[in-house]
Design a protein around this motif. Sequence first.
Motif, PDB file in Angstrom:
ATOM      1  N   ASP A  82       0.832  -1.208   0.000  1.00 11.31           N
ATOM      2  CA  ASP A  82       0.000   0.000   0.000  1.00 11.31           C
ATOM      3  C   ASP A  82       0.863   1.253   0.000  1.00 11.31           C
ATOM      4  O   ASP A  82       0.602   2.203  -0.747  1.00 11.31           O
ATOM      5  CB  ASP A  82      -0.931   0.032   1.223  1.00 11.31           C
ATOM      6  CG  ASP A  82      -2.060  -0.969   1.133  1.00 11.31           C
ATOM      7  OD1 ASP A  82      -2.292  -1.502   0.028  1.00 11.31           O
ATOM      8  OD2 ASP A  82      -2.698  -1.226   2.167  1.00 11.31           O
ATOM      9  N   ARG A  83       1.895   1.262   0.809  1.00 14.47           N
ATOM     10  CA  ARG A  83       2.779   2.424   0.855  1.00 14.47           C
ATOM     11  C   ARG A  83       3.512   2.598  -0.465  1.00 14.47           C
ATOM     12  O   ARG A  83       3.677   3.699  -0.964  1.00 14.47           O
ATOM     13  CB  ARG A  83       3.770   2.306   2.013  1.00 14.47           C
ATOM     14  CG  ARG A  83       3.120   2.591   3.336  1.00 14.47           C
ATOM     15  CD  ARG A  83       4.077   2.367   4.483  1.00 14.47           C
ATOM     16  NE  ARG A  83       3.380   2.562   5.718  1.00 14.47           N
ATOM     17  CZ  ARG A  83       3.630   3.568   6.553  1.00 14.47           C
ATOM     18  NH1 ARG A  83       4.551   4.445   6.272  1.00 14.47           N
ATOM     19  NH2 ARG A  83       2.946   3.681   7.671  1.00 14.47           N
ATOM     20  N   PHE A  84       3.958   1.479  -1.031  1.00 12.07           N
ATOM     21  CA  PHE A  84       4.641   1.544  -2.315  1.00 12.07           C
ATOM     22  C   PHE A  84       3.706   2.104  -3.388  1.00 12.07           C
ATOM     23  O   PHE A  84       4.094   2.960  -4.177  1.00 12.07           O
ATOM     24  CB  PHE A  84       5.130   0.155  -2.714  1.00 12.07           C
ATOM     25  CG  PHE A  84       5.607   0.109  -4.136  1.00 12.07           C
ATOM     26  CD1 PHE A  84       6.812   0.674  -4.493  1.00 12.07           C
ATOM     27  CD2 PHE A  84       4.828  -0.481  -5.115  1.00 12.07           C
ATOM     28  CE1 PHE A  84       7.244   0.651  -5.806  1.00 12.07           C
ATOM     29  CE2 PHE A  84       5.252  -0.504  -6.429  1.00 12.07           C
ATOM     30  CZ  PHE A  84       6.457   0.062  -6.771  1.00 12.07           C
ATOM     31  N   ARG A  85       2.463   1.625  -3.405  1.00 12.55           N
ATOM     32  CA  ARG A  85       1.498   2.107  -4.403  1.00 12.55           C
ATOM     33  C   ARG A  85       1.239   3.597  -4.247  1.00 12.55           C
ATOM     34  O   ARG A  85       1.127   4.324  -5.228  1.00 12.55           O
ATOM     35  CB  ARG A  85       0.188   1.332  -4.284  1.00 12.55           C
ATOM     36  CG  ARG A  85       0.299  -0.083  -4.787  1.00 12.55           C
ATOM     37  CD  ARG A  85      -1.009  -0.830  -4.596  1.00 12.55           C
ATOM     38  NE  ARG A  85      -0.820  -2.224  -4.923  1.00 12.55           N
ATOM     39  CZ  ARG A  85      -1.255  -3.236  -4.194  1.00 12.55           C
ATOM     40  NH1 ARG A  85      -1.945  -3.005  -3.083  1.00 12.55           N
ATOM     41  NH2 ARG A  85      -1.034  -4.471  -4.558  1.00 12.55           N
ATOM     42  N   ARG A  86       1.132   4.050  -2.997  1.00 15.32           N
ATOM     43  CA  ARG A  86       0.924   5.486  -2.774  1.00 15.32           C
ATOM     44  C   ARG A  86       2.107   6.292  -3.295  1.00 15.32           C
ATOM     45  O   ARG A  86       1.938   7.330  -3.914  1.00 15.32           O
ATOM     46  CB  ARG A  86       0.706   5.773  -1.289  1.00 15.32           C
ATOM     47  CG  ARG A  86      -0.747   5.596  -0.872  1.00 15.32           C
ATOM     48  CD  ARG A  86      -0.930   5.957   0.572  1.00 15.32           C
ATOM     49  NE  ARG A  86      -0.877   4.670   1.258  1.00 15.32           N
ATOM     50  CZ  ARG A  86      -0.467   4.479   2.489  1.00 15.32           C
ATOM     51  NH1 ARG A  86      -0.067   5.460   3.222  1.00 15.32           N
ATOM     52  NH2 ARG A  86      -0.460   3.292   3.023  1.00 15.32           N
ATOM     53  N   ARG A  87       3.324   5.796  -3.042  1.00 20.78           N
ATOM     54  CA  ARG A  87       4.512   6.485  -3.547  1.00 20.78           C
ATOM     55  C   ARG A  87       4.517   6.508  -5.064  1.00 20.78           C
ATOM     56  O   ARG A  87       4.866   7.505  -5.671  1.00 20.78           O
ATOM     57  CB  ARG A  87       5.780   5.767  -3.073  1.00 20.78           C
ATOM     58  CG  ARG A  87       6.194   6.120  -1.712  1.00 20.78           C
ATOM     59  CD  ARG A  87       7.623   5.653  -1.497  1.00 20.78           C
ATOM     60  NE  ARG A  87       7.880   5.619  -0.100  1.00 20.78           N
ATOM     61  CZ  ARG A  87       8.308   4.561   0.570  1.00 20.78           C
ATOM     62  NH1 ARG A  87       8.558   3.442  -0.056  1.00 20.78           N
ATOM     63  NH2 ARG A  87       8.502   4.622   1.853  1.00 20.78           N
TER      64      ARG A  87
END
Length: 187
Positions: A82-87
Amino acid sequence: MGTAIAMATGVRLKRDEALTAAVEIHGERLLSVIQRRVRDRAEADDIYQEVFEEFVEAYDLGVVIETLGAWLARVAQNKILDRFRRRKTRKAHRDAVVAEAGSAEPTSAERPDEDLTRRLLRSEIAEALDMLPKEQREVFVKHELEGKSFEEIARETGVKVNTLLSRKRYAVNFLREHLKEIYDGLE
């Protein structure tokens, strides 16, 4: 009213005991797994905390968790993705703004998300390979990574080609399923 408060307090105590036990049993390994995927210590700590917050929510909802360690690892992996996708979304937006302004393409030093993607992918592949049974991992590595033919592997190991083909098929199916969510997240 006093009974309801006592029951609520009892439930909270049981939840706290479950959380404490989960942290004691799985916490150190879970944090290690998260830190291997997320280099920033503060971010890794945030994800670790979010995983246990989700555990508390699941406990409060009465969710039955068959294998707690695997469940915690899956939640951590989802949080990392999820964090990677947001980045990735922020990067795409930033790149669009840069392109619109007529600036040059960002250099590779300005693309930390790509390095994160490569590290995450390598880590996930290595972890998935480690989860394979030895025989399946061996044939997969020799054929796919070392470039050996099934005939060469058969001569080396004394295992029939059909058996090697079967082992590789099982390995590929396992890896495809295990890594599906990650590849879907990269699209």
